[in-house]
Design a protein around this motif. Sequence first.
Motif, PDB file in Angstrom:
ATOM      1  N   THR A   1      11.186  40.368  55.186  1.00 48.27           N
ATOM      2  CA  THR A   1      10.706  39.344  54.256  1.00 48.27           C
ATOM      3  C   THR A   1      11.718  39.031  53.157  1.00 48.27           C
ATOM      4  OG1 THR A   1       8.825  38.678  52.878  1.00 48.27           O
ATOM      5  CG2 THR A   1       9.503  40.990  52.753  1.00 48.27           C
ATOM      6  N   LEU A   2      11.800  37.748  52.820  1.00 52.63           N
ATOM      7  CA  LEU A   2      12.747  37.270  51.803  1.00 52.63           C
ATOM      8  C   LEU A   2      12.408  35.806  51.515  1.00 52.63           C
ATOM      9  CD1 LEU A   2      15.454  38.508  50.475  1.00 52.63           C
ATOM     10  CD2 LEU A   2      16.644  36.965  52.030  1.00 52.63           C
ATOM     11  N   PRO A   3      12.575  35.328  50.286  1.00 54.52           N
ATOM     12  CA  PRO A   3      12.412  33.892  50.048  1.00 54.52           C
ATOM     13  C   PRO A   3      13.484  33.110  50.800  1.00 54.52           C
ATOM     14  CG  PRO A   3      12.303  35.122  47.987  1.00 54.52           C
ATOM     15  CD  PRO A   3      12.802  36.074  49.033  1.00 54.52           C
ATOM     16  N   GLY A   4      13.088  31.987  51.371  1.00 55.51           N
ATOM     17  CA  GLY A   4      14.062  31.191  52.118  1.00 55.51           C
ATOM     18  C   GLY A   4      13.446  29.919  52.660  1.00 55.51           C
ATOM     19  N   PRO A   5      14.220  29.141  53.444  1.00 58.57           N
ATOM     20  CA  PRO A   5      13.728  27.875  53.998  1.00 58.57           C
ATOM     21  C   PRO A   5      12.521  28.094  54.907  1.00 58.57           C
ATOM     22  CG  PRO A   5      16.116  28.095  54.274  1.00 58.57           C
ATOM     23  CD  PRO A   5      15.603  29.432  53.862  1.00 58.57           C
ATOM     24  N   PHE A   6      11.444  27.368  54.673  1.00 57.34           N
ATOM     25  CA  PHE A   6      10.220  27.585  55.445  1.00 57.34           C
ATOM     26  C   PHE A   6      10.454  27.380  56.939  1.00 57.34           C
ATOM     27  CE2 PHE A   6      10.077  22.998  55.257  1.00 57.34           C
ATOM     28  CZ  PHE A   6       9.386  22.616  56.402  1.00 57.34           C
ATOM     29  N   GLU A   7      11.429  26.525  57.284  1.00 59.30           N
ATOM     30  CA  GLU A   7      11.697  26.238  58.698  1.00 59.30           C
ATOM     31  C   GLU A   7      12.087  27.485  59.485  1.00 59.30           C
ATOM     32  OE1 GLU A   7      13.491  22.559  56.492  1.00 59.30           O
ATOM     33  OE2 GLU A   7      13.318  24.725  56.160  1.00 59.30           O
ATOM     34  N   TYR A   8      12.708  28.470  58.820  1.00 59.53           N
ATOM     35  CA  TYR A   8      13.155  29.667  59.529  1.00 59.53           C
ATOM     36  C   TYR A   8      11.990  30.373  60.208  1.00 59.53           C
ATOM     37  CZ  TYR A   8      17.899  29.704  57.460  1.00 59.53           C
ATOM     38  OH  TYR A   8      19.193  29.420  57.116  1.00 59.53           O
ATOM     39  N   ASP A   9      10.894  30.564  59.470  1.00 59.49           N
ATOM     40  CA  ASP A   9       9.722  31.232  60.040  1.00 59.49           C
ATOM     41  C   ASP A   9       9.088  30.388  61.142  1.00 59.49           C
ATOM     42  OD1 ASP A   9       9.714  33.638  58.706  1.00 59.49           O
ATOM     43  OD2 ASP A   9       8.088  33.131  57.338  1.00 59.49           O
ATOM     44  N   VAL A  10       9.009  29.077  60.917  1.00 66.29           N
ATOM     45  CA  VAL A  10       8.391  28.201  61.913  1.00 66.29           C
ATOM     46  C   VAL A  10       9.174  28.255  63.221  1.00 66.29           C
ATOM     47  CG1 VAL A  10       7.692  25.838  62.465  1.00 66.29           C
ATOM     48  CG2 VAL A  10       7.459  26.685  60.123  1.00 66.29           C
ATOM     49  N   LYS A  11      10.492  28.237  63.131  1.00 70.82           N
ATOM     50  CA  LYS A  11      11.316  28.278  64.340  1.00 70.82           C
ATOM     51  C   LYS A  11      11.230  29.632  65.037  1.00 70.82           C
ATOM     52  CE  LYS A  11      14.541  24.673  62.888  1.00 70.82           C
ATOM     53  NZ  LYS A  11      15.894  24.326  62.398  1.00 70.82           N
ATOM     54  N   ARG A  12      11.186  30.705  64.255  1.00 71.99           N
ATOM     55  CA  ARG A  12      11.058  32.043  64.858  1.00 71.99           C
ATOM     56  C   ARG A  12       9.712  32.161  65.583  1.00 71.99           C
ATOM     57  NH1 ARG A  12      13.658  36.397  66.845  1.00 71.99           N
ATOM     58  NH2 ARG A  12      12.734  38.392  66.306  1.00 71.99           N
ATOM     59  N   MET A  13       8.654  31.656  64.961  1.00 70.22           N
ATOM     60  CA  MET A  13       7.335  31.699  65.595  1.00 70.22           C
ATOM     61  C   MET A  13       7.297  30.826  66.835  1.00 70.22           C
ATOM     62  SD  MET A  13       3.616  30.336  64.210  1.00 70.22           S
ATOM     63  CE  MET A  13       4.206  28.644  64.254  1.00 70.22           C
ATOM     64  N   ALA A  14       7.744  29.588  66.712  1.00 68.88           N
ATOM     65  CA  ALA A  14       7.649  28.647  67.826  1.00 68.88           C
ATOM     66  C   ALA A  14       8.458  29.123  69.028  1.00 68.88           C
ATOM     67  CB  ALA A  14       8.122  27.266  67.377  1.00 68.88           C
ATOM     68  N   ALA A  15       9.676  29.587  68.792  1.00 68.74           N
ATOM     69  CA  ALA A  15      10.504  30.072  69.894  1.00 68.74           C
ATOM     70  C   ALA A  15       9.870  31.267  70.582  1.00 68.74           C
ATOM     71  CB  ALA A  15      11.895  30.432  69.381  1.00 68.74           C
ATOM     72  N   SER A  16       9.158  32.098  69.811  1.00 62.89           N
ATOM     73  CA  SER A  16       8.514  33.266  70.414  1.00 62.89           C
ATOM     74  C   SER A  16       7.425  32.841  71.392  1.00 62.89           C
ATOM     75  CB  SER A  16       7.929  34.190  69.331  1.00 62.89           C
ATOM     76  OG  SER A  16       6.742  33.678  68.754  1.00 62.89           O
ATOM     77  N   PHE A  17       6.729  31.738  71.102  1.00 64.40           N
ATOM     78  CA  PHE A  17       5.715  31.250  72.034  1.00 64.40           C
ATOM     79  C   PHE A  17       6.357  30.717  73.313  1.00 64.40           C
ATOM     80  CE2 PHE A  17       2.729  31.413  68.474  1.00 64.40           C
ATOM     81  CZ  PHE A  17       1.587  31.840  69.128  1.00 64.40           C
ATOM     82  N   THR A  18       7.473  30.025  73.174  1.00 68.68           N
ATOM     83  CA  THR A  18       8.170  29.533  74.359  1.00 68.68           C
ATOM     84  C   THR A  18       8.621  30.692  75.241  1.00 68.68           C
ATOM     85  OG1 THR A  18       8.977  27.598  73.140  1.00 68.68           O
ATOM     86  CG2 THR A  18      10.114  28.138  75.180  1.00 68.68           C
ATOM     87  N   ILE A  19       9.212  31.696  74.617  1.00 67.92           N
ATOM     88  CA  ILE A  19       9.729  32.842  75.365  1.00 67.92           C
ATOM     89  C   ILE A  19       8.601  33.658  75.982  1.00 67.92           C
ATOM     90  CG2 ILE A  19      11.000  35.025  75.109  1.00 67.92           C
ATOM     91  CD1 ILE A  19      12.621  33.510  72.870  1.00 67.92           C
ATOM     92  N   ALA A  20       7.508  33.855  75.243  1.00 62.34           N
ATOM     93  CA  ALA A  20       6.372  34.611  75.765  1.00 62.34           C
ATOM     94  C   ALA A  20       5.703  33.866  76.915  1.00 62.34           C
ATOM     95  CB  ALA A  20       5.366  34.879  74.656  1.00 62.34           C
ATOM     96  N   ALA A  21       5.581  32.546  76.790  1.00 59.92           N
ATOM     97  CA  ALA A  21       4.955  31.755  77.849  1.00 59.92           C
ATOM     98  C   ALA A  21       5.787  31.808  79.126  1.00 59.92           C
ATOM     99  CB  ALA A  21       4.779  30.316  77.382  1.00 59.92           C
ATOM    100  N   ARG A  22       7.093  31.722  78.983  1.00 52.77           N
ATOM    101  CA  ARG A  22       7.964  31.852  80.157  1.00 52.77           C
ATOM    102  C   ARG A  22       7.824  33.240  80.764  1.00 52.77           C
ATOM    103  NH1 ARG A  22      13.819  29.143  78.482  1.00 52.77           N
ATOM    104  NH2 ARG A  22      13.082  27.004  78.124  1.00 52.77           N
ATOM    105  N   ASN A  23       7.741  34.239  79.914  1.00 52.11           N
ATOM    106  CA  ASN A  23       7.596  35.616  80.388  1.00 52.11           C
ATOM    107  C   ASN A  23       6.321  35.792  81.203  1.00 52.11           C
ATOM    108  OD1 ASN A  23       8.511  38.557  80.177  1.00 52.11           O
ATOM    109  ND2 ASN A  23       6.461  38.705  79.313  1.00 52.11           N
TER     110      ASN A  23
END
Length: 476
Positions: free
Chosen positions: A123-145
Amino acid sequence: MAKVKHRSVEERAANGKGYRKDTPVSSHTGWTPAPDRPDPVALLEEQNLTREQDLVPVRHGRMLVSPFTFYRGAAKIMAADLKDTPRAGLVSQLCGDAHLSNFGVFASPERTLLFDLNDFDETLPGPFEYDVKRMAASFTIAARNNAFTKEETHDVTLTAVRAYREAMAQFAQMGTLDIWYARLSEEQLLETIDMAVATQKGKALKKAAQGMEKTARANVAKARTRDSLQALSKLGELVDGQYRIVSQPPIVIPARELGESLGVSADELQHVIREQLRSYRASLQDDRRHLLERFEVIDVARKVVGVGSVGTRAFIALLQGRDQQDPLFLQVKEATRSVLEDHLPKSKFKQPGERVVQGQRMMQAASDIFLGWTRGAQEDRYLYWRQLRDMKGSAVVEAMKPLGMTLYANVCGWTLARAHARSGDPIAIAAYLGKSDKFDVSITDFSERYADQNDQDYQAFADAVHSGRLESIEGL
């Protein structure tokens, strides 16, 4: 104390819209790795230098299972990639590792089960997009898995981002205290599932939805049984009338065995443990410190946890209250620099343990009453403390079907937006995201491209293991 500026709703919305001109939501489309992108295996090797060397092969073994488990342990790699991506300039407290397995249920201090983020090591203050991209990519990778079709994978990812955007729009209309008190309770979670079941058409979909509902209710019920008494039945043994932690090397190694390997006597180790507990108590507020003082330490052990955390120092402590049937298990985890600090401003907290604790308190709707921090016994080692099992439960991602993962994407997107709305400016963020699906489509495109890169990184990692560059122990 910094001077706080209080802007009007109109000014905050205009601020968000202004960022759309400099960083259009469509700019997140078309991601490609930077020409000077570092070797992903080298980044993992760099992390390994400060970890328990006998556990590093265990970490590699857990990451080697699939591209999805690799992604879970590759937060440092993605942090290096995110630094080159577009960012609007809207800052919130970041989870830093917001993949879909870092959400789950746990008990609030009022003993209500809540669904929320549950891992804040980065955790750290930063651009909100970072968390959104980390979350979204995890769904893509998990769905492929999980062998979803290309269309199903696309839709699940799009759902997660859309849920985030729509939830942020709702929070932008809410009062400040209403946002702070917003939470997703057990009842609300199950109601959401019930609604999903009711809206399914067709015999096959209806049956799948009912199966999902049954699994969800079973998982919630199981979470309610996961407390310190249940942990004692799994992790403890009664020897000469006294409970102690069972030895299960290399996953669980009690202090009585760990001291021998470190060349420390039992008395010296007990002294260190008590000093650590005393220091940790000082980080708690008075009422919780008073509560903790009613428990005495019985035993301590090193315990391996997670995927990305394997190799960092992690312990469990068995404490006892009024008698042997009144246990309290605490988890003690090492806190290091956030992987985001390589590319973002350093934390304002000099103590990484406090960084984790304060970030967790900022983002969660309710936090563990025993959440605290301390400096480790060794130089430049920092720790944070919390309950080991407090009705904690998580979804089995690898078993999810498209319908279940779509529903899960909805609640994770809402939850991440609520966490960002607590620390960031929901009005400005909502204005930046807009009312159309352009942001959703753009982030989904990023996620698909990043999932392709993750596959390549996983293969490079697997090649490094097979060539002998990295040592791996599988199955633990």
